[in-house]
Design an enzyme around this catalytic site. Structure first.
Site, PDB file in Angstrom:
ATOM      1  N   ARG A 191     -52.298  69.853  17.714  1.00 29.32           N
ATOM      2  CA  ARG A 191     -51.214  70.130  16.277  1.00 29.32           C
ATOM      3  C   ARG A 191     -50.219  69.144  15.456  1.00 29.32           C
ATOM      4  O   ARG A 191     -49.839  68.551  16.965  1.00 29.32           O
ATOM      5  CB  ARG A 191     -50.551  71.751  16.057  1.00 29.32           C
ATOM      6  CG  ARG A 191     -50.050  71.343  14.534  1.00 29.32           C
ATOM      7  CD  ARG A 191     -48.901  72.679  14.544  1.00 29.32           C
ATOM      8  NE  ARG A 191     -48.446  72.640  13.097  1.00 29.32           N
ATOM      9  CZ  ARG A 191     -47.531  73.268  12.692  1.00 29.32           C
ATOM     10  NH1 ARG A 191     -47.109  73.079  13.309  1.00 29.32           N
ATOM     11  NH2 ARG A 191     -47.104  72.779  11.570  1.00 29.32           N
ATOM     12  N   ASP A 229     -32.416  70.211  10.819  1.00 28.52           N
ATOM     13  CA  ASP A 229     -32.462  69.572  10.539  1.00 28.52           C
ATOM     14  C   ASP A 229     -31.466  67.832  10.240  1.00 28.52           C
ATOM     15  O   ASP A 229     -30.446  68.589   9.357  1.00 28.52           O
ATOM     16  CB  ASP A 229     -33.953  68.551   9.349  1.00 28.52           C
ATOM     17  CG  ASP A 229     -34.774  69.338  10.402  1.00 28.52           C
ATOM     18  OD1 ASP A 229     -35.597  69.682  11.347  1.00 28.52           O
ATOM     19  OD2 ASP A 229     -35.984  69.953   9.635  1.00 28.52           O
ATOM     20  N   HIS A 272     -33.138  75.821  15.069  1.00 24.05           N
ATOM     21  CA  HIS A 272     -32.359  74.310  14.681  1.00 24.05           C
ATOM     22  C   HIS A 272     -32.914  73.808  13.136  1.00 24.05           C
ATOM     23  O   HIS A 272     -33.101  74.097  12.062  1.00 24.05           O
ATOM     24  CB  HIS A 272     -33.397  73.186  15.392  1.00 24.05           C
ATOM     25  CG  HIS A 272     -35.059  72.437  15.036  1.00 24.05           C
ATOM     26  ND1 HIS A 272     -35.808  73.764  14.682  1.00 24.05           N
ATOM     27  CD2 HIS A 272     -35.102  71.971  13.708  1.00 24.05           C
ATOM     28  CE1 HIS A 272     -36.617  72.626  14.632  1.00 24.05           C
ATOM     29  NE2 HIS A 272     -36.529  71.961  13.644  1.00 24.05           N
ATOM     30  N   HIS A 290     -34.665  76.545  11.356  1.00 24.78           N
ATOM     31  CA  HIS A 290     -35.839  77.104  11.453  1.00 24.78           C
ATOM     32  C   HIS A 290     -37.060  77.076  12.773  1.00 24.78           C
ATOM     33  O   HIS A 290     -35.936  76.315  13.144  1.00 24.78           O
ATOM     34  CB  HIS A 290     -36.817  76.324  10.002  1.00 24.78           C
ATOM     35  CG  HIS A 290     -37.119  74.474  10.014  1.00 24.78           C
ATOM     36  ND1 HIS A 290     -36.148  74.118   9.618  1.00 24.78           N
ATOM     37  CD2 HIS A 290     -37.584  73.744  10.662  1.00 24.78           C
ATOM     38  CE1 HIS A 290     -35.827  72.550   9.828  1.00 24.78           C
ATOM     39  NE2 HIS A 290     -36.855  72.563  10.605  1.00 24.78           N
TER      40      HIS A 290
END
Length: 537
Positions: free
Chosen positions: A528, A468, A466, A518
């Site tokens: 995480r 940002d 995608h 990314h």
């Protein structure tokens, strides 16, 4: 006729004698050639003898800080190294015994850090007794944690908690009396919880001054507010002395006779057993407890001193301290920015430019240390404590338009009322690096979306490719690969370049649109956490 016969002249212009009463506005300090005189500005004379008659004792004490050569611009303080009580020749077993009175009267930031600093005080702990007064139920957890882990190091501990319903003045009277009645007690160190004692040798320095009452000068960061007054008004409240600003800002360095000290000061126990035997030293119907104490000392003719011969620390602001969160100190970036930085910003952050600590793992992707371990832990714990993780669906009522194209399981900063503080963090610590790494681009660090993402193998392990919705994105790793989780990382598809071992507390900064398509690589075990900001959408 008699005057002429014996050749007597009336000293009407104060060439020899200067009474201060009724003439305070006429007398100023005159500095010249390594000495100081009192100058009568009405007659332009330099009287030889100064008399602090009537209610002018404080003014003569003030003049005594200088005249005739106690402190001059040429020599600095000439008497500050006299009559000292050096500790260097003593074995630790011969050190004076001290009762440290710790007073907590309002919700205060960085209490855990206060106790960490107390532990670092360079003084044998078997020569210290602690008197801890806490009025705030909010701080009971931090105090009990300190006492449980370290209480046995000290010779003795007396603790007064909120359930005892004792007021501040009564607690201070009791603390002093604990030392007064203890035949082994040589000194009482009064220490308020908002004091940030950075100098580990503070107690030794104060003892060596060998004065009845002496305070280390501390100030509120960036302000003229301090823990002493240079003068008093007619009704016994604060008045600014001519030298106050110079002392606070370190242009005049020495040990100063002053009418009022507070927050942190050392008292000789012998004084408590002689002139200051009155139990209720802190009680008054009209004055605050610290003012009442100083008023009692002044009335007994006891001098109080403040020293700025060393740098000792600072005093926290307790204004606007909210206690509604799990880690309330996170919200202190406005009120106590220096302490916030010490707790929450990575220890190497200030060296980033000088030591070239910024790495470039992929084209136009920058990687640098920004958060301390404590910051990472607190932010994760704060989010888990809040607990309202999004479902990871495309429909998201929290954002404008209500639709998220690439959803994550997350909590937004504004859901925990942290967006103003987060913006300040981006402005102070991210924007300067953005402007260095992307020359010619200036940011006001605006954002619509800033959030903490949680990745789990059985929940949402990864994120599909995608762009940002940002000019640039900040992605801060909040926990440790290999220790807290396995896998994870970020891959930039256009460059076939991955960062697979994000370092805890380090930020990835990269363009959001067009070039840096990314994906989030799969988290294969553990949990995480990352903090993400889409800056300048």
């Amino acid at each position: 006729m008699f005057q002429k016969s014996v050749n007597i002249t009336l000293d009407s212009k104060c060439r020899l004698f200067q009474n201060l009463h009724g003439a305070l506005d006429e007398v100023v300090l005159k500095f010249e050639d390594g000495r100081v005189r009192a100058r009568n500005v009405l007659y332009d004379t330099l009287p030889v003898i100064i008399h602090g008659n009537g209610p002018t004792k404080l003014q003569i004490n003030y003049l005594g800080n200088y005249i005739p050569n106690t402190w001059t611009f040429e020599t600095g303080c000439t008497v500050c190294h006299e009559d000292l009580r050096p500790l260097t020749a003593l074995k630790e077993s011969e050190y004076p015994q001290v009762v440290i009175g710790i007073f907590i009267q309002q919700p205060t930031p960085f209490v855990t850090v206060f106790f960490e600093r107390l532990l670092k005080l360079q003084y044998p702990k078997n020569k210290l007794k602690l008197f801890i007064y806490n009025q705030e139920a909010h701080h009971e957890r931090q105090i009990s944690s300190f006492l449980q882990d370290h209480g046995s190091l000290y010779q003795a501990i007396k603790f007064i908690g909120p359930e005892e319903d004792m007021d501040g003045a009564a607690s201070r009277n009791l603390g002093l009396d604990m030392c007064r009645k203890d035949k082994d007690c040589d000194y009482f160190l009064s220490l308020d919880i908002e004091v940030v004692l950075k100098n580990e040798n503070t107690l030794k320095i104060l003892i060596e001054q060998n004065l009845s009452i002496v305070a280390p000068m501390i100030t509120r960061s960036g302000r003229l507010w301090s823990n002493f007054w240079g003068a008093l008004s007619a009704d016994g409240y604060y008045a600014r002395s001519e030298d106050y600003v110079d002392i606070v800002q370190g242009r005049r360095v020495g040990v100063w006779n002053v009418p009022y000290v507070s927050s942190v000061y050392l008292v000789k126990a012998s004084l408590l057993r002689s002139e200051l035997t009155d139990y209720e030293l802190f009680n008054s119907h009209i004055l605050d407890s610290d003012m009442a104490y100083c008023d009692n000392a002044r009335n007994k003719g006891i001098f109080m001193y403040v020293t700025n011969m060393h740098s000792f620390g600072r005093i926290l602001s307790t204004e606007n301290y909210q206690t509604s969160h799990l880690h309330n100190d996170l919200w202190q970036i406005f009120e106590n920015p220096v302490d916030w930085q010490e707790s929450y910003i990575h220890e190497n952050y200030t060296r980033i430019m000088k030591d070239k600590l910024i790495e470039t793992p992929c084209p136009d992707v920058y990687w640098f240390p920004v958060f301390s371990d404590v910051a990472c832990n607190h932010l994760v714990e704060e989010m888990e404590h809040f607990g309202k993780w999004s479902g990871g669906n495309n429909v998201d009522t929290r954002i404008q338009g209500g639709y998220e194209n690439v959803p994550t399981i997350d909590i937004h900063m504004n859901q925990i009322n942290f967006e103003k503080e987060w913006h300040k963090f981006l402005l102070e610590y991210i924007a300067p690096i953005t402007e260095k790494m992307y020359p010619g681009y200036y940011t006001k660090a605006q954002f619509d979306l800033a959030f903490v993402v949680r990745y789990k193998p059985d929940e949402q392990p990864s994120l599909r490719p995608h762009h940002d919705a940002s000019t640039f994105t900040i992605n801060i790793a909040l926990n440790q690969v290999g220790l807290d989780y396995q896998g994870g990382g970020c891959r930039f598809l256009r460059y076939n370049c991955s960062i697979q071992a994000p370092r805890k507390g380090w930020a990835l900064m990269h363009p959001g649109r067009l070039t840096h398509y990314h994906e989030g690589l799969p988290t294969t075990a553990g949990v995480r956490y990352i903090a993400v900001s889409f800056v300048d959408p």
